[in-house]
Write an enzyme that holds these catalytic residues in place. Structure first.
Site, PDB file in Angstrom:
ATOM      1  N   HIS A 205     -18.061  -9.587  15.392  1.00 38.10           N
ATOM      2  CA  HIS A 205     -19.365 -10.727  15.607  1.00 38.10           C
ATOM      3  C   HIS A 205     -18.691 -11.486  17.065  1.00 38.10           C
ATOM      4  O   HIS A 205     -19.510 -12.753  17.130  1.00 38.10           O
ATOM      5  CB  HIS A 205     -20.556 -11.686  15.239  1.00 38.10           C
ATOM      6  CG  HIS A 205     -19.793 -12.144  14.028  1.00 38.10           C
ATOM      7  ND1 HIS A 205     -18.874 -12.082  13.080  1.00 38.10           N
ATOM      8  CD2 HIS A 205     -19.414 -13.427  13.627  1.00 38.10           C
ATOM      9  CE1 HIS A 205     -18.252 -12.519  12.449  1.00 38.10           C
ATOM     10  NE2 HIS A 205     -18.746 -13.751  12.833  1.00 38.10           N
TER      11      HIS A 205
HETATM   12  C1  UD1 Z   1     -21.993 -18.034  12.839  1.00 33.72           C
HETATM   13  C2  UD1 Z   1     -20.454 -19.331  12.810  1.00 33.72           C
HETATM   14  C3  UD1 Z   1     -18.861 -18.178  11.824  1.00 33.72           C
HETATM   15  C4  UD1 Z   1     -19.968 -17.195  11.562  1.00 33.72           C
HETATM   16  C5  UD1 Z   1     -20.581 -16.584  11.373  1.00 33.72           C
HETATM   17  C6  UD1 Z   1     -20.642 -15.364  10.698  1.00 33.72           C
HETATM   18  C7  UD1 Z   1     -20.538 -21.006  14.025  1.00 33.72           C
HETATM   19  C8  UD1 Z   1     -20.451 -21.581  15.927  1.00 33.72           C
HETATM   20  N1  UD1 Z   1     -20.526 -19.986  14.220  1.00 33.72           N
HETATM   21  O1  UD1 Z   1     -22.372 -17.073  13.989  1.00 33.72           O
HETATM   22  O2  UD1 Z   1     -18.330 -18.806  12.681  1.00 33.72           O
HETATM   23  O3  UD1 Z   1     -18.497 -16.530  11.451  1.00 33.72           O
HETATM   24  O4  UD1 Z   1     -22.093 -17.782  11.704  1.00 33.72           O
HETATM   25  O5  UD1 Z   1     -21.997 -14.403  10.117  1.00 33.72           O
HETATM   26  O6  UD1 Z   1     -21.186 -22.166  13.139  1.00 33.72           O
HETATM   27  N2  UD1 Z   1     -28.928 -14.899  14.940  1.00 33.72           N
HETATM   28  C9  UD1 Z   1     -30.546 -14.231  14.838  1.00 33.72           C
HETATM   29  N3  UD1 Z   1     -31.372 -14.688  13.543  1.00 33.72           N
HETATM   30  C10 UD1 Z   1     -30.146 -14.751  12.605  1.00 33.72           C
HETATM   31  C11 UD1 Z   1     -29.188 -15.452  13.017  1.00 33.72           C
HETATM   32  C12 UD1 Z   1     -29.016 -15.440  14.560  1.00 33.72           C
HETATM   33  O7  UD1 Z   1     -30.886 -13.246  15.515  1.00 33.72           O
HETATM   34  O8  UD1 Z   1     -30.921 -15.287  11.390  1.00 33.72           O
HETATM   35  C13 UD1 Z   1     -28.399 -15.379  16.828  1.00 33.72           C
HETATM   36  C14 UD1 Z   1     -29.323 -15.864  17.882  1.00 33.72           C
HETATM   37  O9  UD1 Z   1     -29.758 -15.548  18.924  1.00 33.72           O
HETATM   38  C15 UD1 Z   1     -27.891 -16.468  17.494  1.00 33.72           C
HETATM   39  C16 UD1 Z   1     -26.904 -16.163  17.272  1.00 33.72           C
HETATM   40  O10 UD1 Z   1     -27.198 -14.163  16.323  1.00 33.72           O
HETATM   41  O11 UD1 Z   1     -28.450 -17.405  19.080  1.00 33.72           O
HETATM   42  C17 UD1 Z   1     -26.089 -16.600  16.911  1.00 33.72           C
HETATM   43  O12 UD1 Z   1     -26.184 -17.306  15.894  1.00 33.72           O
HETATM   44  P1  UD1 Z   1     -25.253 -17.921  15.527  1.00 33.72           P
HETATM   45  O13 UD1 Z   1     -25.578 -18.852  14.266  1.00 33.72           O
HETATM   46  O14 UD1 Z   1     -25.397 -19.228  16.553  1.00 33.72           O
HETATM   47  O15 UD1 Z   1     -24.057 -18.242  15.396  1.00 33.72           O
HETATM   48  P2  UD1 Z   1     -23.556 -16.814  15.385  1.00 33.72           P
HETATM   49  O16 UD1 Z   1     -22.747 -15.889  15.669  1.00 33.72           O
HETATM   50  O17 UD1 Z   1     -23.918 -16.143  13.969  1.00 33.72           O
HETATM   51  N1  UDP Z   2     -21.730  -9.024   4.975  1.00 32.80           N
HETATM   52  C1  UDP Z   2     -22.701  -8.493   4.722  1.00 32.80           C
HETATM   53  N2  UDP Z   2     -22.927  -6.991   5.400  1.00 32.80           N
HETATM   54  C2  UDP Z   2     -23.149  -7.366   6.825  1.00 32.80           C
HETATM   55  C3  UDP Z   2     -22.142  -7.379   7.206  1.00 32.80           C
HETATM   56  C4  UDP Z   2     -20.725  -8.702   6.496  1.00 32.80           C
HETATM   57  O1  UDP Z   2     -23.101  -8.426   3.904  1.00 32.80           O
HETATM   58  O2  UDP Z   2     -23.587  -6.282   7.776  1.00 32.80           O
HETATM   59  C5  UDP Z   2     -20.579  -9.957   4.896  1.00 32.80           C
HETATM   60  C6  UDP Z   2     -19.315  -9.437   3.850  1.00 32.80           C
HETATM   61  O3  UDP Z   2     -19.161  -8.369   2.873  1.00 32.80           O
HETATM   62  C7  UDP Z   2     -18.927 -10.276   4.253  1.00 32.80           C
HETATM   63  C8  UDP Z   2     -20.131 -12.280   4.229  1.00 32.80           C
HETATM   64  O4  UDP Z   2     -21.321 -11.024   5.253  1.00 32.80           O
HETATM   65  O5  UDP Z   2     -19.394 -11.054   2.491  1.00 32.80           O
HETATM   66  C9  UDP Z   2     -18.516 -11.672   6.647  1.00 32.80           C
HETATM   67  O6  UDP Z   2     -19.966 -12.528   6.795  1.00 32.80           O
HETATM   68  P1  UDP Z   2     -19.311 -12.825   8.683  1.00 32.80           P
HETATM   69  O7  UDP Z   2     -18.644 -11.248   8.906  1.00 32.80           O
HETATM   70  O8  UDP Z   2     -20.884 -13.335   8.856  1.00 32.80           O
HETATM   71  O9  UDP Z   2     -18.758 -14.263   8.469  1.00 32.80           O
HETATM   72  P2  UDP Z   2     -17.420 -14.639   9.305  1.00 32.80           P
HETATM   73  O10 UDP Z   2     -17.149 -14.004   7.664  1.00 32.80           O
HETATM   74  O11 UDP Z   2     -16.673 -14.024  10.271  1.00 32.80           O
HETATM   75  O12 UDP Z   2     -17.523 -15.990   8.515  1.00 32.80           O
END
Ligand code: UD1
Ligand code: UDP
Length: 369
Positions: A205
């Site tokens: 991601h």
């Molecule tokens: C965010 C964090 C990242 C973290 C990740 C965990 C920042 C800058 N990034 O990235 O550090 O590793 O969360 O998963 O804070 N979206 C949905 N549904 C949701 C949420 C998001 O569809 O419930 C989609 C939207 O299109 C959105 C995109 O995902 O624009 C990205 O979501 P966002 O929270 O901005 O960043 P992540 O890539 O999720």
């Molecule tokens: N995780 C989950 N379902 C998924 C992918 C990840 O429950 O499909 C959990 C995973 O066990 C870990 C956390 O989400 O605890 C990690 O989150 P993510 O990779 O979104 O974010 P990051 O750690 O990179 O910020």
């Protein structure tokens, strides 16, 4: 007794904040659980409340998605009146997402102390938005709760006072150990037609891996090659889902929706190998003793390499596939960093409840206005 606002916004934050809330409440502290709404889908948020046994948020800010500036600004605008109204003693933020930064900035300008859980992690890669969030959040925090010795060393090198830095272990591991038996008891593998020890688990991601179609397509090609050796299952983050619709994914790579926490832990536990760009998953695989290949050029969690099961392998097909085949044939040593023992939340609570407050120097401390 202290009153702590405990903030979560994104999926991994929910996993990290639960042990802190539990630790504080077990010592009699009052907590207010604030969810910024950075993640909002049932699969990215609601299921985690359920699986972790987290109560519904006391305050939901509903900020949703947006550009970095939009999202961070919405977090700040929505969080400020909550802090003004509740006047907590401390605001606890976890991790490195935009919600972490936004709430830390607001709290730092209020009368509250700021506590950062997961302080001191550094990738030294300024193209990562999370690196900006980590460095700035640490700078405005009073309490720096570090998960590992390398994080402590980073904070010391940046000049933080010794009395601000607390080596407490890893809250992600607290949740993992609390929920592991329940997760393993789930029928997750059977539902997906997987056999323990006979599949690879993938998550991707990071913007650097998934935002550019060329880069993502290249990674999918690598997964297609790996799937000739072993079944590959890939729970797809919503950021990645949108891009994958424009790519031909080999049928041997099984795409599934993002998993709930217990299902995902079950999948990690049963995997022969995990390939990921996630931060938290590098840590969880280390504790589970499952080999992990990190598809990035760096990690802010080097302890998972030096004292865990992680290898940082970048994106070259030769390197990734050679590492994967080596691990599948020969396994990888199982090791675990100190204090990753399920007690980090309790240690944090001890410091916050029992400790003498340690403030950042403020202009008023220096006699200025
Ligand atoms: C965010 C964090 C990242 C973290 C990740 C965990 C920042 C800058 N990034 O990235 O550090 O590793 O969360 O998963 O804070 N979206 C949905 N549904 C949701 C949420 C998001 O569809 O419930 C989609 C939207 O299109 C959105 C995109 O995902 O624009 C990205 O979501 P966002 O929270 O901005 O960043 P992540 O890539 O999720
Ligand atoms: N995780 C989950 N379902 C998924 C992918 C990840 O429950 O499909 C959990 C995973 O066990 C870990 C956390 O989400 O605890 C990690 O989150 P993510 O990779 O979104 O974010 P990051 O750690 O990179 O910020």
């Amino acid at each position: 007794m202290i009153h702590a606002i405990c903030v979560a916004g994104a999926r991994p934050n929910l996993i990290k904040i639960k042990p802190v809330i539990d630790g504080l409440e077990s010592l009699g502290a009052k907590t207010t659980f604030v969810h910024t709404g950075q993640h909002y889908d049932e699969a990215m948020s609601g299921v985690f409340l359920h699986d972790l046994g987290l109560r519904q948020p006391d305050r939901s800010l509903g900020v949703g998605s947006g550009t970095h500036a939009e999202q961070t600004a919405r977090v700040m605008v929505a969080f400020e009146p909550v802090v003004d109204e509740l006047r907590p003693d401390v605001v606890v933020v976890v991790g490195d997402v935009n919600s972490t930064l936004g709430c830390a900035l607001v709290a730092a300008k209020s009368g509250a102390m700021v506590a950062h859980v997961e302080a001191g992690l550094r990738s030294r890669d300024w193209s990562m938005p999370e690196e900006v969030n980590r460095v700035v959040t640490d700078r405005v925090s009073d309490y720096l709760f570090a998960p590992s010795a390398d994080a402590v060393a980073n904070l010391q090198a940046e000049g933080y006072r010794a009395d601000q830095i607390h080596l407490v272990g890893n809250v992600m591991v607290d949740s993992l150990l609390t929920n592991l038996d329940k997760a393993i008891g789930h029928d997750t593998l059977a539902r997906l037609g997987l056999r323990a020890g006979h599949y690879a688990l993938v998550t991707l991601h990071r913007p650097a891996n998934v935002d550019d179609l060329g880069v993502l397509g290249h990674l999918i090609d690598i997964l297609g090659c790996l799937a000739e050796d072993i079944p590959v299952v890939f729970p797809v983050h919503p950021r990645t889902r949108a891009r994958l619709e424009d790519l031909a994914v080999p049928a041997a790579v099984t795409l599934v929706e993002p998993c709930g926490y217990l299902d995902f832990v079950a999948l990690e536990h049963g995997a022969a190998l995990v390939l990921t760009d996630s931060g938290g998953i590098q840590e969880e695989t280390t504790v589970l003793g499952v080999p992990c290949l990190t598809l990035r050029d760096n990690t802010e969690r080097p302890i998972t390499v030096t004292e865990g099961t992680n290898q940082v392998v970048g994106r070259s097909p030769e390197r990734v596939l050679t590492a994967a085949r080596n691990v599948l044939s020969n396994g990888w040593p199982k090791r675990c960093p100190a204090l990753w023992d399920g007690r980090a939340g309790a240690r944090i609570a001890d410091v916050l409840v029992g400790g003498v407050p340690q403030r950042r120097l403020r202009p008023s401390d220096l006699g200025a206005g």
